[in-house]
Design a protein around this motif. Structure first.
Motif, PDB file in Angstrom:
ATOM      1  N   PRO A  51       0.810  -1.227   0.000  1.00 56.16           N
ATOM      2  CA  PRO A  51       0.000   0.000   0.000  1.00 56.16           C
ATOM      3  C   PRO A  51       0.847   1.284   0.000  1.00 56.16           C
ATOM      4  O   PRO A  51       0.516   2.248  -0.694  1.00 56.16           O
ATOM      5  N   SER A  52       1.944   1.285   0.739  1.00 54.03           N
ATOM      6  CA  SER A  52       2.819   2.462   0.756  1.00 54.03           C
ATOM      7  C   SER A  52       3.484   2.670  -0.591  1.00 54.03           C
ATOM      8  O   SER A  52       3.569   3.795  -1.094  1.00 54.03           O
ATOM      9  N   ILE A  53       3.959   1.591  -1.177  1.00 52.85           N
ATOM     10  CA  ILE A  53       4.595   1.676  -2.488  1.00 52.85           C
ATOM     11  C   ILE A  53       3.594   2.181  -3.517  1.00 52.85           C
ATOM     12  O   ILE A  53       3.909   3.035  -4.345  1.00 52.85           O
ATOM     13  N   SER A  54       2.371   1.691  -3.446  1.00 54.91           N
ATOM     14  CA  SER A  54       1.319   2.128  -4.377  1.00 54.91           C
ATOM     15  C   SER A  54       0.999   3.608  -4.200  1.00 54.91           C
ATOM     16  O   SER A  54       0.787   4.332  -5.182  1.00 54.91           O
ATOM     17  N   THR A  55       0.978   4.078  -2.966  1.00 50.93           N
ATOM     18  CA  THR A  55       0.718   5.497  -2.688  1.00 50.93           C
ATOM     19  C   THR A  55       1.808   6.365  -3.302  1.00 50.93           C
ATOM     20  O   THR A  55       1.526   7.370  -3.963  1.00 50.93           O
ATOM     21  N   VAL A  56       3.062   5.982  -3.096  1.00 45.32           N
ATOM     22  CA  VAL A  56       4.187   6.744  -3.654  1.00 45.32           C
ATOM     23  C   VAL A  56       4.143   6.702  -5.178  1.00 45.32           C
ATOM     24  O   VAL A  56       4.368   7.721  -5.840  1.00 45.32           O
ATOM     25  N   GLY A  61       3.171   9.437 -10.312  1.00 44.00           N
ATOM     26  CA  GLY A  61       2.455   9.566 -11.583  1.00 44.00           C
ATOM     27  C   GLY A  61       1.800  10.928 -11.732  1.00 44.00           C
ATOM     28  O   GLY A  61       1.872  11.548 -12.796  1.00 44.00           O
ATOM     29  N   HIS A  62       1.189  11.419 -10.665  1.00 48.95           N
ATOM     30  CA  HIS A  62       0.561  12.749 -10.713  1.00 48.95           C
ATOM     31  C   HIS A  62       1.608  13.851 -10.858  1.00 48.95           C
ATOM     32  O   HIS A  62       1.371  14.847 -11.538  1.00 48.95           O
ATOM     33  N   CYS A  63       2.755  13.681 -10.220  1.00 48.80           N
ATOM     34  CA  CYS A  63       3.813  14.697 -10.281  1.00 48.80           C
ATOM     35  C   CYS A  63       4.420  14.812 -11.676  1.00 48.80           C
ATOM     36  O   CYS A  63       5.055  15.819 -11.995  1.00 48.80           O
ATOM     37  N   CYS A  64       4.222  13.799 -12.505  1.00 47.26           N
ATOM     38  CA  CYS A  64       4.779  13.800 -13.864  1.00 47.26           C
ATOM     39  C   CYS A  64       3.716  14.063 -14.926  1.00 47.26           C
ATOM     40  O   CYS A  64       3.915  13.735 -16.095  1.00 47.26           O
ATOM     41  N   MET A  74       3.755  21.187  -3.781  1.00 48.43           N
ATOM     42  CA  MET A  74       4.642  20.542  -2.821  1.00 48.43           C
ATOM     43  C   MET A  74       3.926  20.233  -1.509  1.00 48.43           C
ATOM     44  O   MET A  74       4.184  19.206  -0.886  1.00 48.43           O
ATOM     45  N   GLY A  75       3.018  21.097  -1.086  1.00 50.27           N
ATOM     46  CA  GLY A  75       2.267  20.857   0.145  1.00 50.27           C
ATOM     47  C   GLY A  75       1.479  19.566   0.078  1.00 50.27           C
ATOM     48  O   GLY A  75       1.429  18.801   1.037  1.00 50.27           O
ATOM     49  N   HIS A  76       0.856  19.328  -1.076  1.00 52.03           N
ATOM     50  CA  HIS A  76       0.103  18.086  -1.248  1.00 52.03           C
ATOM     51  C   HIS A  76       1.034  16.880  -1.185  1.00 52.03           C
ATOM     52  O   HIS A  76       0.735  15.876  -0.527  1.00 52.03           O
ATOM     53  N   ALA A  77       2.174  16.976  -1.879  1.00 52.11           N
ATOM     54  CA  ALA A  77       3.136  15.871  -1.879  1.00 52.11           C
ATOM     55  C   ALA A  77       3.614  15.567  -0.457  1.00 52.11           C
ATOM     56  O   ALA A  77       3.681  14.400  -0.051  1.00 52.11           O
ATOM     57  N   VAL A  78       3.905  16.600   0.311  1.00 47.44           N
ATOM     58  CA  VAL A  78       4.349  16.407   1.699  1.00 47.44           C
ATOM     59  C   VAL A  78       3.241  15.753   2.517  1.00 47.44           C
ATOM     60  O   VAL A  78       3.496  14.831   3.301  1.00 47.44           O
ATOM     61  N   ASN A  79       2.006  16.211   2.337  1.00 52.13           N
ATOM     62  CA  ASN A  79       0.886  15.628   3.085  1.00 52.13           C
ATOM     63  C   ASN A  79       0.664  14.156   2.749  1.00 52.13           C
ATOM     64  O   ASN A  79       0.263  13.374   3.616  1.00 52.13           O
ATOM     65  N   VAL A  80       0.925  13.771   1.517  1.00 59.12           N
ATOM     66  CA  VAL A  80       0.773  12.372   1.128  1.00 59.12           C
ATOM     67  C   VAL A  80       1.925  11.531   1.676  1.00 59.12           C
ATOM     68  O   VAL A  80       1.722  10.421   2.168  1.00 59.12           O
ATOM     69  N   LEU A  81       3.139  12.074   1.635  1.00 56.62           N
ATOM     70  CA  LEU A  81       4.322  11.307   2.030  1.00 56.62           C
ATOM     71  C   LEU A  81       4.600  11.300   3.529  1.00 56.62           C
ATOM     72  O   LEU A  81       5.172  10.340   4.048  1.00 56.62           O
TER      73      LEU A  81
END
Length: 159
Positions: A51-56, A61-64, A74-81
């Motif tokens: 599940p963690s690997i899938s989240t990352v 995919g969204h970042c690209c 970046m705020g969204h990325a930090v909140n997800v990670l």
């Protein structure tokens, strides 16, 4: 994507259809079977880590995305990670592999330690910058700080 797959962003040793990591990775993300085959074999994939690997992978995919407005900030990325920081810890502690970072230290503590270290040195000489590349020929896109830069520039200057 590079961390999940263990591949380079652009790999000339791959066939033309797999040359670009982003294009290949998106094809692999389409279904569960191909996605699991795309994961670096050195990563222990199990019911707990998948599940963690899938989240990352989904975030990568969204970042690209082709259009910049479709990419998360970046705020969204930090909140997800951020919730994954405690989940993803090395199974074995080897000080040589982590560049002297104490993995038992919390992220805020590590940041303070790093900031204290940075405050001790306002210039980077060849010897102290060599740890950034770990001995390989990788080049950073971030230029080294010119002498006196730290003393002359504050965050309020950038606003």
């Amino acid at each position: 994507m590079e961390m999940i797959t263990g591949r380079r962003a652009l790999d000339n040793t791959q066939p033309e259809e797999n040359l670009h990591l982003v294009t290949w990775f998106r094809r692999m993300l389409i279904n569960k079977d191909t996605f699991q085959k795309a994961i670096d074999p050195t990563i222990d994939v199990n019911e707990e880590t998948l599940p963690s690997i899938s989240t990352v992978a989904e975030l990568a995919g969204h970042c690209c995305a082709r259009e910049p407005y479709q990419r998360p900030d970046m705020g969204h990325a930090v909140n997800v990670l951020a919730p994954l920081v405690e989940v993803w810890k090395p199974t074995e502690s080897n000080p040589d592999d982590v560049g002297g970072i104490d993995l038992e230290m919390s992220l805020p503590q590590a940041l303070k330690k790093w900031q204290a270290f940075e405050g001790m040195s306002t210039t980077m000489d060849h010897e102290s910058s060599s740890f950034l590349t770990n001995g390989d020929s990788t080049q950073s896109s971030i230029p080294t700080r010119p002498p006196g830069f730290g003393a002359s520039f504050t965050s309020s200057d950038g606003r």
